[in-house]
Design an enzyme around this catalytic site. Structure first.
Site, PDB file in Angstrom:
ATOM      1  N   ASP A   1      -2.805  66.892 -52.089  1.00 38.05           N
ATOM      2  CA  ASP A   1      -1.736  67.400 -52.885  1.00 38.05           C
ATOM      3  C   ASP A   1      -2.428  69.051 -53.354  1.00 38.05           C
ATOM      4  O   ASP A   1      -3.555  69.292 -53.277  1.00 38.05           O
ATOM      5  CB  ASP A   1      -1.521  66.855 -54.280  1.00 38.05           C
ATOM      6  CG  ASP A   1      -0.232  67.468 -55.064  1.00 38.05           C
ATOM      7  OD1 ASP A   1       0.412  68.104 -54.533  1.00 38.05           O
ATOM      8  OD2 ASP A   1      -0.124  67.191 -56.328  1.00 38.05           O
ATOM      9  N   HIS A   2      -1.442  70.010 -53.383  1.00 36.78           N
ATOM     10  CA  HIS A   2      -1.662  71.211 -53.827  1.00 36.78           C
ATOM     11  C   HIS A   2      -1.822  71.278 -55.489  1.00 36.78           C
ATOM     12  O   HIS A   2      -0.953  70.828 -56.092  1.00 36.78           O
ATOM     13  CB  HIS A   2      -0.616  72.152 -53.440  1.00 36.78           C
ATOM     14  CG  HIS A   2      -0.702  72.622 -52.074  1.00 36.78           C
ATOM     15  ND1 HIS A   2       0.453  72.752 -51.305  1.00 36.78           N
ATOM     16  CD2 HIS A   2      -1.666  73.006 -51.229  1.00 36.78           C
ATOM     17  CE1 HIS A   2       0.105  73.334 -50.007  1.00 36.78           C
ATOM     18  NE2 HIS A   2      -1.105  73.177 -49.816  1.00 36.78           N
TER      19      HIS A   2
ATOM     20  N   TYR B   1       3.293  69.944 -56.601  1.00 37.76           N
ATOM     21  CA  TYR B   1       4.409  68.875 -56.209  1.00 37.76           C
ATOM     22  C   TYR B   1       4.403  68.557 -54.827  1.00 37.76           C
ATOM     23  O   TYR B   1       5.283  68.515 -54.254  1.00 37.76           O
ATOM     24  CB  TYR B   1       5.634  69.068 -56.807  1.00 37.76           C
ATOM     25  CG  TYR B   1       5.699  69.895 -58.247  1.00 37.76           C
ATOM     26  CD1 TYR B   1       5.121  68.949 -59.321  1.00 37.76           C
ATOM     27  CD2 TYR B   1       5.909  71.079 -58.122  1.00 37.76           C
ATOM     28  CE1 TYR B   1       5.051  69.774 -60.505  1.00 37.76           C
ATOM     29  CE2 TYR B   1       5.705  71.689 -59.468  1.00 37.76           C
ATOM     30  CZ  TYR B   1       5.638  71.104 -60.646  1.00 37.76           C
ATOM     31  OH  TYR B   1       5.526  71.496 -61.894  1.00 37.76           O
ATOM     32  N   HIS B   2       3.161  68.871 -53.956  1.00 39.43           N
ATOM     33  CA  HIS B   2       3.226  68.543 -52.616  1.00 39.43           C
ATOM     34  C   HIS B   2       2.322  67.502 -51.712  1.00 39.43           C
ATOM     35  O   HIS B   2       1.544  67.698 -51.106  1.00 39.43           O
ATOM     36  CB  HIS B   2       2.491  69.928 -51.837  1.00 39.43           C
ATOM     37  CG  HIS B   2       3.579  71.183 -52.058  1.00 39.43           C
ATOM     38  ND1 HIS B   2       3.094  72.531 -52.045  1.00 39.43           N
ATOM     39  CD2 HIS B   2       4.812  71.353 -52.636  1.00 39.43           C
ATOM     40  CE1 HIS B   2       3.876  73.268 -52.426  1.00 39.43           C
ATOM     41  NE2 HIS B   2       4.867  72.600 -52.719  1.00 39.43           N
ATOM     42  N   PRO B   3       2.427  66.189 -52.710  1.00 39.50           N
ATOM     43  CA  PRO B   3       1.670  65.010 -51.988  1.00 39.50           C
ATOM     44  C   PRO B   3       2.079  64.950 -50.386  1.00 39.50           C
ATOM     45  O   PRO B   3       3.187  65.082 -50.142  1.00 39.50           O
ATOM     46  CB  PRO B   3       2.084  64.008 -52.724  1.00 39.50           C
ATOM     47  CG  PRO B   3       3.297  64.327 -53.168  1.00 39.50           C
ATOM     48  CD  PRO B   3       3.578  65.804 -53.369  1.00 39.50           C
TER      49      PRO B   3
END
Ligand SMILES: Cc1cc2nc3c(=O)[nH]c(=O)nc-3n(C[C@H](O)[C@H](O)[C@H](O)COP(=O)(O)OP(=O)(O)OC[C@H]3O[C@@H](n4cnc5c(N)ncnc54)[C@H](O)[C@@H]3O)c2cc1C
Length: 542
Positions: free
Chosen positions: A303-304, A478-480
């Site tokens: 994630d980011h 919010y980038h899983p």
């Protein structure tokens, strides 16, 4: 069917394709697979229709962070690298999925990301291979060129508001040697500039809006909302049906050709594990019959992370000033209602920058999101003072986590471990990224606007103190991705055609198949993946 022990499949309906999840990827599949009229398609979505008004107003995404009618609202387990804090993980649970609640930024990542995927053995996924799919999806407001498409379903637009702060950020970056880049999705990503967004005339363009709505009249496409897929049913190692719960009833639907799991980076591996496809030991712990021991399912979660700096502004020109003032707030609302312009069109970043924290790197490792407002936490009340925010996001984290079911009950949220800041490279990227961001924020172009740094404040300056601030306040962008990773090694879950390795009639198509996290925002790449998958699925159907 060998893991169907409730008889639900006995009176199952049948479709050629059953898609589980109407998110960024699922809506693309639904449109493309139903387009030629030859195949029947069922799209199952756990959430409701996208009728919440805030979905359609760009700034409304702040209202949806904690809106449980359209959001799974997950939490990580305590994160060791973040002082044991749990990190909130919003995910869309509505037609359009996370593309209905996301920050709307259209950023594809770097050419190098896709060439790296190809270099790791994923034939067909190099930059030259994926560019046609980015273009096929796109309806670029600025017109088409070598890098951009027109006429596709997904509108990509410039921001409809002029903001001196956001402009000053770009000028300040130039003063520190970061070139101005008018197009982060063109020849190169590096530089500072304005983000484009997935909007059409000031309104959100989710995939429900851009892909599903135009296809809805087709008689061969059927959409079910409020339908939670609980598990997949198999004949030996062939996926045959999906069992789902809707209005309190357990139902099953058969797929004549394929089941396409597009439930997102958390729910796709969860559904596979619930269905007996995952690490055998884990499945046995929960009393689930093992269909396929696939130890990679749920591995490699990435994630980011972001760390935000909040600045006190010397002029009353921030969104805090507009929205905290009753009359100005009404005027902003009226302007949006009349012209779809103004501050309500703000997305998760207005301007931003991509730069290298170390000159030895081949491409940027940090992204800055700039926002002309400030809050303690995203989605919460704006500060009462005039403030703006700039956040550091590390683009290619080395840290890896996992997704594992906690129970055989499909309504129990899974265990999410991301392991933010687990490696030295990741920690150094934030320390160096914040140092460079502070240089930009103190450059001449921003001087007239800055009182001081409200958070973390100038006292936080040593590397140790900055890292401590990251551990105390770091949160997600919010980038899983990558929990059902594509690849050729024993832990890879899907092959290059996104077919589940070891199972027939089953593909995963969503952000979970990314071989690793790309260097940008994940919506456009997920749409590209689904566009490419649609072609592969239709080719294989012949
Ligand atoms: C708050 C937020 C801000 C973001 N900001 C940006 C941004 O600015 N730019 C950007 O590019 N990206 C952004 N992202 C990330 C981007 O939106 C996601 O990476 C992308 O939408 C993922 O697409 P997906 O198809 O993999 O999953 P999703 O779009 O999440 O879709 C999964 C769908 O499956 C459904 N589902 C799950 N389980 C089941 C089940 N068992 N049965 C039936 N249905 C099920 C879900 O309800 C959902 O609708 C953001 C995400 C969030 C949450």
């Amino acid at each position: 069917m060998n893991n169907n022990n409730n008889g639900a499949s006995g009176n199952a309906s049948e479709f050629d394709y059953v898609i589980v999840g109407a998110g960024s990827a699922g809506c693309v599949l639904a449109n493309r697979l139903s387009a030629n009229g030859k195949y029947s398609v069922l799209l199952l979505e756990a959430g409701p229709k996208d009728t919440n008004l805030w979905i359609h107003v760009p700034l409304g995404y702040g209202k949806l962070f904690k809106e449980k009618t359209v959001n799974w609202m997950y939490q990580t387990e305590p994160e060791p690298g973040l002082n044991g804090r749990q990190v909130f993980q919003p995910r869309g649970k509505v037609l359009g999925g996370s593309s209905s609640i996301n920050g709307l930024l259209y950023v594809r990542g770097q050419h190098e990301d896709y060439d790296r995927w190809r270099q790791h053995g994923n034939a067909g996924w190099g930059y030259d291979d994926v560019l046609p799919y980015f273009k096929k999806a796109e309806n670029q407001q600025r017109g088409g060129d070598k890098y951009h498409g027109v006429g596709g379903p997904l509108p990509v637009s410039d921001w409809r508001h002029a903001d001196p702060l956001s402009e000053a950020f770009v000028a300040a970056a130039a003063e520190t040697g970061i070139p101005t880049n008018p197009d982060f999705n063109g020849a190169a990503q590096e530089g500072a500039g304005f983000f484009q967004t997935t909007t059409r005339r000031g309104r959100r363009a989710s995939t429900a809006f851009s892909y599903l709505r135009p296809a809805k009249g087709r008689s061969n496409l059927h959409v079910e909302t409020g339908a939670l897929a609980q598990r997949l049913l198999f004949d030996g190692r062939r996926a045959r049906a999906v069992e789902y719960r809707q209005n309190g009833e357990l139902r099953a639907v058969r797929a004549r050709k394929e089941i396409l799991v597009s439930s997102g980076a958390y729910n796709s591996p969860q559904l596979l594990q619930l269905s007996g496809v995952g690490p055998a030991e884990l499945l046995k712990t929960h009393g689930i019959d093992v269909v396929l021991d696939a130890p990679g399912v749920g591995n490699d979660l990435q994630d980011h992370m972001q760390v935000r700096l909040v600045m006190r502004c010397a002029q009353r020109i921030t969104l805090n000033d507009t929205l905290n003032h009753p009359l100005r707030r009404i005027m902003a609302g009226a302007r949006y209602a009349a012209f779809r312009k103004g501050p309500l069109t703000i997305a998760a970043g207005t301007s931003g920058a991509f730069f290298k924290t170390n000159p030895r790197l081949a491409s940027p490792d940090v992204q800055i999101h700039f926002l002309p407002f400030s809050t303690d936490k995203m989605g919460e009340k704006l500060h009462s003072f005039s403030g703006f925010t700039a956040s550091v996001c590390q683009l290619r984290p080395e840290s890896r986590g996992s997704l594992r079911i906690k129970s055989a009950d499909p309504t129990v949220p899974p265990e999410i471990r991301i392991n933010y800041l687990a490696t030295e490279t990741d920690r150094a990227a934030f320390i160096d990224g914040i140092r460079i961001l502070r240089k930009i924020l103190s450059a001449p172009a921003l001087k007239p606007y800055v009182v001081d740094e409200a958070y973390p404040g100038s006292k936080v300056s040593s590397d140790g103190d900055v890292l401590d601030y990251c551990r105390r306040t770091g949160s997600t962008v919010y980038h899983p991705t990558s929990t059902c990773r594509m690849g050729n090694d024993p832990l890879a879950v899907v092959d290059q055609r996104l077919r589940l390795r070891g199972i027939e009639g089953l593909r995963v198509v969503d952000a979970s198949v990314m071989p690793d996290l790309m260097s940008g925002n994940t919506n456009a790449p997920t749409i590209m993946i689904a566009e490419k998958a649609s072609d592969m699925i239709l080719e294989d159907a012949r």
